[in-house]
Design a protein around this motif. Structure first.
Motif, PDB file in Angstrom:
ATOM      1  N   LEU A  36      74.637  86.914  19.373  1.00 43.59           N
ATOM      2  CA  LEU A  36      74.796  87.667  20.509  1.00 43.59           C
ATOM      3  C   LEU A  36      73.310  88.432  20.733  1.00 43.59           C
ATOM      4  CD1 LEU A  36      78.327  88.932  19.599  1.00 43.59           C
ATOM      5  CD2 LEU A  36      77.751  87.685  21.756  1.00 43.59           C
ATOM      6  N   ASN A  37      72.626  88.918  19.653  1.00 45.04           N
ATOM      7  CA  ASN A  37      71.601  89.734  19.677  1.00 45.04           C
ATOM      8  C   ASN A  37      70.574  88.768  20.651  1.00 45.04           C
ATOM      9  OD1 ASN A  37      72.379  92.174  18.623  1.00 45.04           O
ATOM     10  ND2 ASN A  37      71.821  91.229  16.544  1.00 45.04           N
ATOM     11  N   ILE A  38      70.383  87.405  20.213  1.00 46.96           N
ATOM     12  CA  ILE A  38      69.560  86.659  20.990  1.00 46.96           C
ATOM     13  C   ILE A  38      69.743  86.417  22.280  1.00 46.96           C
ATOM     14  CG2 ILE A  38      68.620  84.181  20.957  1.00 46.96           C
ATOM     15  CD1 ILE A  38      68.689  84.099  17.950  1.00 46.96           C
ATOM     16  N   PHE A  39      71.201  86.208  22.517  1.00 52.39           N
ATOM     17  CA  PHE A  39      71.403  86.179  24.092  1.00 52.39           C
ATOM     18  C   PHE A  39      70.823  87.290  24.892  1.00 52.39           C
ATOM     19  CE2 PHE A  39      75.620  83.496  23.491  1.00 52.39           C
ATOM     20  CZ  PHE A  39      75.139  82.309  23.272  1.00 52.39           C
ATOM     21  N   GLY A  40      70.739  88.346  24.442  1.00 49.40           N
ATOM     22  CA  GLY A  40      70.269  89.591  24.957  1.00 49.40           C
ATOM     23  C   GLY A  40      68.611  89.315  25.487  1.00 49.40           C
ATOM     24  N   LEU A  41      68.120  88.308  25.027  1.00 55.20           N
ATOM     25  CA  LEU A  41      66.718  88.081  25.428  1.00 55.20           C
ATOM     26  C   LEU A  41      66.755  87.149  26.527  1.00 55.20           C
ATOM     27  CD1 LEU A  41      65.096  87.384  21.664  1.00 55.20           C
ATOM     28  CD2 LEU A  41      65.142  89.566  23.020  1.00 55.20           C
ATOM     29  N   GLY A  42      68.007  86.591  26.811  1.00 56.56           N
ATOM     30  CA  GLY A  42      67.898  85.941  28.233  1.00 56.56           C
ATOM     31  C   GLY A  42      68.141  84.420  27.623  1.00 56.56           C
ATOM     32  N   SER A  79      77.899  87.165  28.559  1.00 55.00           N
ATOM     33  CA  SER A  79      77.633  87.070  30.148  1.00 55.00           C
ATOM     34  C   SER A  79      76.480  87.944  30.269  1.00 55.00           C
ATOM     35  CB  SER A  79      78.777  87.775  30.842  1.00 55.00           C
ATOM     36  OG  SER A  79      79.173  88.839  30.549  1.00 55.00           O
ATOM     37  N   ARG A  80      75.826  88.698  29.344  1.00 57.39           N
ATOM     38  CA  ARG A  80      74.890  89.737  29.602  1.00 57.39           C
ATOM     39  C   ARG A  80      74.979  90.461  30.750  1.00 57.39           C
ATOM     40  NH1 ARG A  80      73.126  84.861  28.361  1.00 57.39           N
ATOM     41  NH2 ARG A  80      72.553  84.511  30.339  1.00 57.39           N
ATOM     42  N   ASN A  81      76.335  91.075  31.012  1.00 56.37           N
ATOM     43  CA  ASN A  81      76.623  91.835  32.034  1.00 56.37           C
ATOM     44  C   ASN A  81      77.450  93.076  31.834  1.00 56.37           C
ATOM     45  OD1 ASN A  81      78.176  92.615  34.603  1.00 56.37           O
ATOM     46  ND2 ASN A  81      77.190  91.043  35.456  1.00 56.37           N
ATOM     47  N   ASP A  82      76.902  94.307  32.077  1.00 55.71           N
ATOM     48  CA  ASP A  82      77.546  95.471  31.561  1.00 55.71           C
ATOM     49  C   ASP A  82      79.150  95.616  32.103  1.00 55.71           C
ATOM     50  OD1 ASP A  82      75.296  95.954  30.056  1.00 55.71           O
ATOM     51  OD2 ASP A  82      74.617  97.200  31.635  1.00 55.71           O
TER      52      ASP A  82
END
Length: 345
Positions: free
Chosen positions: A232-238, A97-100
């Motif tokens: 998951l690491n790539i998801f962090g790029l958007g 979700s890229r949400n903390d």
């Protein structure tokens, strides 16, 4: 010359990060072992290391064998595995979700389990004890149904919208919790107390069968998550960058969310409505080792195990002979950190 210097700097940085991950993991592992020993001895009778070794090799007195093998070890191992599963589930949800703020409790998965159990108890009225073996299955199905509904509602134009997923989770969680409360008002006192304790977070499903089911299910899902750590690491790029790098965002998101739901549902089935574990542990692990999910998942799992084992110690010893639901202890620990995150955001 500059390229060589840059390569050396990058290599030394990776070595430092790797060494830091090993050190942090070793410290957490030692804390976990200490916590397990204290938790096993949390009660009226203590069991020394020599007595434990004697019992595990087939010796020891009958009463101590029963206390260790049938009462304490299943409870302690269940607490540890529940902490592992909820922490890993929260870690994956935050990555997808890229949400903390993403967490199985905030997304309403715990509430879905509680609603199914409350509905079952109301419908069978009076014969609850004879069907208690169905409760883990009902809790699992409740979490899975809520996750499916939220995922479908969070899709816009065929794409998962992380913020929409979180908002849908909060809204659905509140609605389900209200409905569960209404159902609880129709229950007799004994059933009401059981559901209330379950919602507060109570390790009630501590048996060797549940330990084996938890261990097998969590092991498969965690290995699956580690295999997909690069995604998951790539998801962090958007999302746009992930698509440009060749990642099938919708497929990977669905797979990872499914793994997260399986882990949190298994934990809810035996540990009730535990909160904040999946929220706190990924943040703590990220501060200790950085955002790389290859190491982040491992450290998060260790943080969850340590948190729940020590929470179990407090819940069983603070108000002897009474026992505090473990969910209340973990919430007391997690609530201040949650407020800190809100203020930081």
């Amino acid at each position: 010359m500059k390229n060589r210097q840059s390569a050396r700097t990058t290599k030394s940085g990776r070595q430092y990060t790797s060494r830091r991950v090993w050190i942090v993991s070793a410290v957490l592992a030692v804390l976990l072992l200490v916590g397990l020993f204290i938790d096993i001895n949390a009660g009226y009778s203590t069991i020394s290391l020599s007595e434990m070794a004697e019992i595990l090799t087939g010796g020891g007195s009958g009463s101590l064998r029963y206390t260790l093998l049938e009462l304490r070890l299943p409870r302690v191992l269940t607490s540890m595995l529940v902490g592992i599963g909820l922490a890993a589930s929260g870690c994956i949800l935050q990555g997808v979700s890229r949400n903390d703020m993403a967490d199985p409790g905030i997304l309403g998965l715990n509430a879905g389990s509680g609603l199914m159990i409350a509905l079952f108890i109301v419908l069978i009225s009076g014969t609850f004890e004879g069907y208690s073996f169905l409760l883990p299955l009902l809790a699992f199905s409740g979490s899975a149904i809520v996750a499916f509904i939220e995922y479908k509602l969070a899709l816009v134009g065929g794409r998962l919208r992380p913020k929409r997923l979180l908002l849908m989770g909060v809204a659905i969680s509140l609605a389900i919790s209200s409905l569960t409360t209404m159902l609880m008002l129709k229950m007799p006192d004994s059933d009401y107390a059981f559901v209330q304790n379950w919602l507060a977070g109570n390790i009630w499903g501590a048996s060797w069968l549940n330990v084996m089911i938890l261990f097998a299910g969590l092991l498969m899902m965690i290995l699956f998550s580690l295999y997909h750590s690069r995604v998951l690491n790539i998801f962090g790029l958007g999302q746009e960058n992930a698509i440009s790098l060749g990642v099938n965002v919708e497929k990977e998101s669905l797979l990872l969310i499914s793994a997260s739901v399986v882990m949190s549902s298994l934990c809810c089935a035996v540990g009730g409505g535990l909160s904040f574990v999946g929220l706190i542990c990924p943040h703590l692990a990220r501060k200790l080792t950085g955002p790389n999910y290859r190491s982040l998942i491992i450290v998060t799992v260790l943080c969850g195990a340590v948190l729940l084992v020590f929470s179990d110690i407090i819940s069983r010893t603070l108000l002897l002979p009474s026992e505090i639901p473990i969910g209340i202890v973990s919430a007391v620990i997690g609530a201040p950190y949650f407020l800190y995150l809100l203020m930081k955001e």
